[in-house]
Design a protein around this motif. Structure first.
Motif, PDB file in Angstrom:
ATOM      1  N   LEU A  93       0.824  -1.205   0.000  1.00 43.80           N
ATOM      2  CA  LEU A  93       0.000   0.000   0.000  1.00 43.80           C
ATOM      3  C   LEU A  93       0.861   1.259   0.000  1.00 43.80           C
ATOM      4  O   LEU A  93       0.523   2.256  -0.651  1.00 43.80           O
ATOM      5  CB  LEU A  93      -0.932  -0.011   1.212  1.00 43.80           C
ATOM      6  CG  LEU A  93      -1.992   1.093   1.261  1.00 43.80           C
ATOM      7  CD1 LEU A  93      -2.902   1.025   0.049  1.00 43.80           C
ATOM      8  CD2 LEU A  93      -2.812   0.981   2.538  1.00 43.80           C
ATOM      9  N   HIS A  94       1.988   1.224   0.709  1.00 48.08           N
ATOM     10  CA  HIS A  94       2.898   2.371   0.697  1.00 48.08           C
ATOM     11  C   HIS A  94       3.465   2.585  -0.707  1.00 48.08           C
ATOM     12  O   HIS A  94       3.628   3.728  -1.154  1.00 48.08           O
ATOM     13  CB  HIS A  94       4.034   2.140   1.693  1.00 48.08           C
ATOM     14  CG  HIS A  94       3.590   2.107   3.127  1.00 48.08           C
ATOM     15  ND1 HIS A  94       2.697   3.020   3.651  1.00 48.08           N
ATOM     16  CD2 HIS A  94       3.917   1.270   4.156  1.00 48.08           C
ATOM     17  CE1 HIS A  94       2.494   2.758   4.932  1.00 48.08           C
ATOM     18  NE2 HIS A  94       3.213   1.697   5.261  1.00 48.08           N
ATOM     19  N   ARG A  95       3.730   1.499  -1.394  1.00 44.36           N
ATOM     20  CA  ARG A  95       4.250   1.609  -2.760  1.00 44.36           C
ATOM     21  C   ARG A  95       3.194   2.188  -3.693  1.00 44.36           C
ATOM     22  O   ARG A  95       3.507   3.018  -4.561  1.00 44.36           O
ATOM     23  CB  ARG A  95       4.685   0.219  -3.242  1.00 44.36           C
ATOM     24  CG  ARG A  95       5.461   0.223  -4.533  1.00 44.36           C
ATOM     25  CD  ARG A  95       6.136  -1.113  -4.747  1.00 44.36           C
ATOM     26  NE  ARG A  95       6.817  -1.173  -6.027  1.00 44.36           N
ATOM     27  CZ  ARG A  95       7.590  -2.187  -6.391  1.00 44.36           C
ATOM     28  NH1 ARG A  95       7.799  -3.190  -5.555  1.00 44.36           N
ATOM     29  NH2 ARG A  95       8.178  -2.182  -7.578  1.00 44.36           N
ATOM     30  N   ALA A  99       3.331   5.810  -5.754  1.00 41.35           N
ATOM     31  CA  ALA A  99       3.065   5.931  -7.188  1.00 41.35           C
ATOM     32  C   ALA A  99       1.947   6.935  -7.454  1.00 41.35           C
ATOM     33  O   ALA A  99       1.991   7.693  -8.436  1.00 41.35           O
ATOM     34  CB  ALA A  99       2.700   4.560  -7.767  1.00 41.35           C
ATOM     35  N   THR A 100       0.933   6.954  -6.592  1.00 42.07           N
ATOM     36  CA  THR A 100      -0.165   7.911  -6.764  1.00 42.07           C
ATOM     37  C   THR A 100       0.337   9.343  -6.627  1.00 42.07           C
ATOM     38  O   THR A 100      -0.058  10.225  -7.400  1.00 42.07           O
ATOM     39  CB  THR A 100      -1.253   7.634  -5.716  1.00 42.07           C
ATOM     40  OG1 THR A 100      -1.677   6.273  -5.811  1.00 42.07           O
ATOM     41  CG2 THR A 100      -2.443   8.544  -5.932  1.00 42.07           C
ATOM     42  N   ARG A 101       1.207   9.588  -5.662  1.00 33.42           N
ATOM     43  CA  ARG A 101       1.740  10.934  -5.480  1.00 33.42           C
ATOM     44  C   ARG A 101       2.626  11.341  -6.655  1.00 33.42           C
ATOM     45  O   ARG A 101       2.599  12.494  -7.096  1.00 33.42           O
ATOM     46  CB  ARG A 101       2.527  11.000  -4.178  1.00 33.42           C
ATOM     47  CG  ARG A 101       1.641  10.929  -2.935  1.00 33.42           C
ATOM     48  CD  ARG A 101       2.445  10.832  -1.659  1.00 33.42           C
ATOM     49  NE  ARG A 101       1.577  10.828  -0.482  1.00 33.42           N
ATOM     50  CZ  ARG A 101       1.985  10.545   0.742  1.00 33.42           C
ATOM     51  NH1 ARG A 101       3.259  10.236   0.960  1.00 33.42           N
ATOM     52  NH2 ARG A 101       1.124  10.568   1.757  1.00 33.42           N
ATOM     53  N   VAL A 102       3.405  10.392  -7.179  1.00 35.87           N
ATOM     54  CA  VAL A 102       4.230  10.697  -8.347  1.00 35.87           C
ATOM     55  C   VAL A 102       3.350  11.040  -9.547  1.00 35.87           C
ATOM     56  O   VAL A 102       3.615  11.991 -10.290  1.00 35.87           O
ATOM     57  CB  VAL A 102       5.160   9.508  -8.669  1.00 35.87           C
ATOM     58  CG1 VAL A 102       5.889   9.735  -9.989  1.00 35.87           C
ATOM     59  CG2 VAL A 102       6.174   9.316  -7.543  1.00 35.87           C
ATOM     60  N   ALA A 103       2.273  10.252  -9.735  1.00 38.86           N
ATOM     61  CA  ALA A 103       1.359  10.528 -10.842  1.00 38.86           C
ATOM     62  C   ALA A 103       0.642  11.864 -10.660  1.00 38.86           C
ATOM     63  O   ALA A 103       0.434  12.608 -11.619  1.00 38.86           O
ATOM     64  CB  ALA A 103       0.334   9.397 -10.972  1.00 38.86           C
ATOM     65  N   LEU A 108       3.068  10.670 -15.454  1.00 39.40           N
ATOM     66  CA  LEU A 108       2.137   9.591 -15.771  1.00 39.40           C
ATOM     67  C   LEU A 108       2.851   8.345 -16.287  1.00 39.40           C
ATOM     68  O   LEU A 108       2.215   7.296 -16.436  1.00 39.40           O
ATOM     69  CB  LEU A 108       1.134  10.077 -16.820  1.00 39.40           C
ATOM     70  CG  LEU A 108       0.238  11.242 -16.396  1.00 39.40           C
ATOM     71  CD1 LEU A 108      -0.684  11.640 -17.534  1.00 39.40           C
ATOM     72  CD2 LEU A 108      -0.568  10.886 -15.163  1.00 39.40           C
ATOM     73  N   SER A 109       4.143   8.447 -16.562  1.00 39.41           N
ATOM     74  CA  SER A 109       4.887   7.289 -17.053  1.00 39.41           C
ATOM     75  C   SER A 109       5.309   6.348 -15.932  1.00 39.41           C
ATOM     76  O   SER A 109       5.773   5.232 -16.194  1.00 39.41           O
ATOM     77  CB  SER A 109       6.130   7.747 -17.823  1.00 39.41           C
ATOM     78  OG  SER A 109       6.995   8.496 -16.984  1.00 39.41           O
ATOM     79  N   HIS A 110       5.163   6.779 -14.679  1.00 43.86           N
ATOM     80  CA  HIS A 110       5.567   5.929 -13.543  1.00 43.86           C
ATOM     81  C   HIS A 110       4.574   4.776 -13.377  1.00 43.86           C
ATOM     82  O   HIS A 110       3.375   4.948 -13.544  1.00 43.86           O
ATOM     83  CB  HIS A 110       5.621   6.767 -12.268  1.00 43.86           C
ATOM     84  CG  HIS A 110       6.087   5.995 -11.067  1.00 43.86           C
ATOM     85  ND1 HIS A 110       7.397   5.652 -10.864  1.00 43.86           N
ATOM     86  CD2 HIS A 110       5.399   5.483 -10.006  1.00 43.86           C
ATOM     87  CE1 HIS A 110       7.515   4.980  -9.746  1.00 43.86           C
ATOM     88  NE2 HIS A 110       6.319   4.861  -9.194  1.00 43.86           N
TER      89      HIS A 110
END
Length: 356
Positions: A93-95, A99-103, A108-110
């Motif tokens: 869930l942390h991962r 990823a959500t924060r990066v997006a 959007l490529s993450h």
């Protein structure tokens, strides 16, 4: 969104694990205590190996501190073990959160690409990766669309400006006025096509029962003069095919496909037909013409893709005909298939859900 601070999920799970372990220990100790109180005799206990004197009051007195020690151990063990187990369980869930924060920051490529066997977290991660891939593709398409639209709108405006500059210096401007009228009409057509494409993408329309065969006949009647001008024969066939959708938008599909088949033809033939299946209805438009490669055909539904090597200069269009067809088809939960004909020309198939 601003929220008041609260307990973390890991801490809540830790408390839950420790509480469950503590309650289990209490129940177990209570069962032992009940055995001492009601099943263990008070006084002499005669056994085959000897006799024992049991004083229940002393057993209970010594059992109290023992119970307290065991429960304290279970509480500490439950908190430590629960904190460790909760961390292991919540690691995916942390991962996903990262990823959500990066997006959200624009990347959007993450992708999460969570390793391991399938479970609820992996299903969530895979769904999120699929959503990011689709969103990235959509954003890239919108950026290309905006760039192409800006270029296409700038061209007629620049021509109009040039013609106006020439007209100011030339009193005999009848030819320039005609040319200016043509360029202005082209700009209007492009603007209306962009508005129609936006409307289809937003799905702001009311669905009803629409007979595709009637729409095909209406399109043929409308474009018959154009077909005669190009020396193209139009043949219609098929069954009554009721689809669920917007009459105006579905008419736009048949009109765009028929217009495309006529102007990209050279004194050949266009076939338009409808078929009915158990759950879907199909509209098919075929035309003769030059042989097309699969690579070229795969790009024809992109906005402003005209296939310039096969377009007549007098009917070049604005490059949005098949893009609009694709958008309307997707808005009606249908599929669009373009296939080059072996003998030359193109076959376009629109498959739509049948009306109930």
């Amino acid at each position: 969104m601003d929220r008041a601070p609260g307990l973390s999920v890991r801490l809540k799970l830790t408390i839950s694990y420790a509480g469950f372990l503590l309650v289990t220990g209490i129940l177990l100790m209570a069962a032992v205590l009940l055995y001492y109180l009601y099943f263990l005799p008070d006084g002499w206990l005669h056994t085959p190996t000897g006799n024992f004197w049991i004083r229940r009051d002393r057993l209970l007195a010594s059992f109290g501190p023992f119970i307290a020690g065991v429960l304290c151990f279970l509480l500490v063990f439950g908190l430590i073990g629960g904190w460790f187990l909760a961390g292991r369980v919540l690691a995916p869930l942390h991962r996903i959160t990262h990823a959500t924060r990066v997006a959200a920051g624009g990347s959007l490529s993450h992708r999460i690409e969570l390793p391991g066997r399938a479970d609820e977290f992996h299903e969530l991660a895979d769904t999120f990766d699929a959503m990011l891939a689709r969103l990235e593709t959509h954003v890239a398409a919108q950026q290309r669309f905006a760039a192409n639209a800006s270029h296409e709108l700038r061209t007629p405006l620049a021509i109009t400006q040039t013609l106006l500059d020439v007209a100011r210096k030339d009193r005999d401007a009848d030819e320039l006025v005609d040319r200016l009228h043509f360029v202005n009409a082209r700009a209007i057509d492009l603007t209306e096509a962009l508005l129609l494409l936006s409307r289809a993408d937003q799905r702001t329309f009311t669905r009803g029962r629409v007979d595709l065969s009637l729409l095909a006949e209406e399109s043929v009647e409308t474009l018959l003069p154009l077909a005669e001008k190009h020396g193209v024969a139009v043949e219609t066939s098929g069954d009554i095919a009721f689809a669920a959708g917007s009459p105006a938008l579905l008419l736009q599909i048949t009109t765009n496909l028929l217009h495309n088949a006529i102007v990209h033809n050279d004194r050949g033939t266009v076939w338009i037909s409808t078929t009915v299946g158990p759950a879907f209805v199909t509209l098919t438009v075929e035309n003769t013409g030059e042989r097309l490669t699969q690579r070229l055909v795969s790009t024809l539904t992109e906005p402003f893709q005209r296939g310039t090597e096969r377009v007549r200069r007098d009917h070049a269009g604005v490059g949005l005909g098949l893009a609009i067809v694709k958008s309307i088809t997707q808005a009606h939960d249908g599929t669009l298939t373009l296939t080059p004909r072996a003998e030359g020309g193109l076959r376009v198939t629109v498959r739509l859900p049948a009306a109930p």
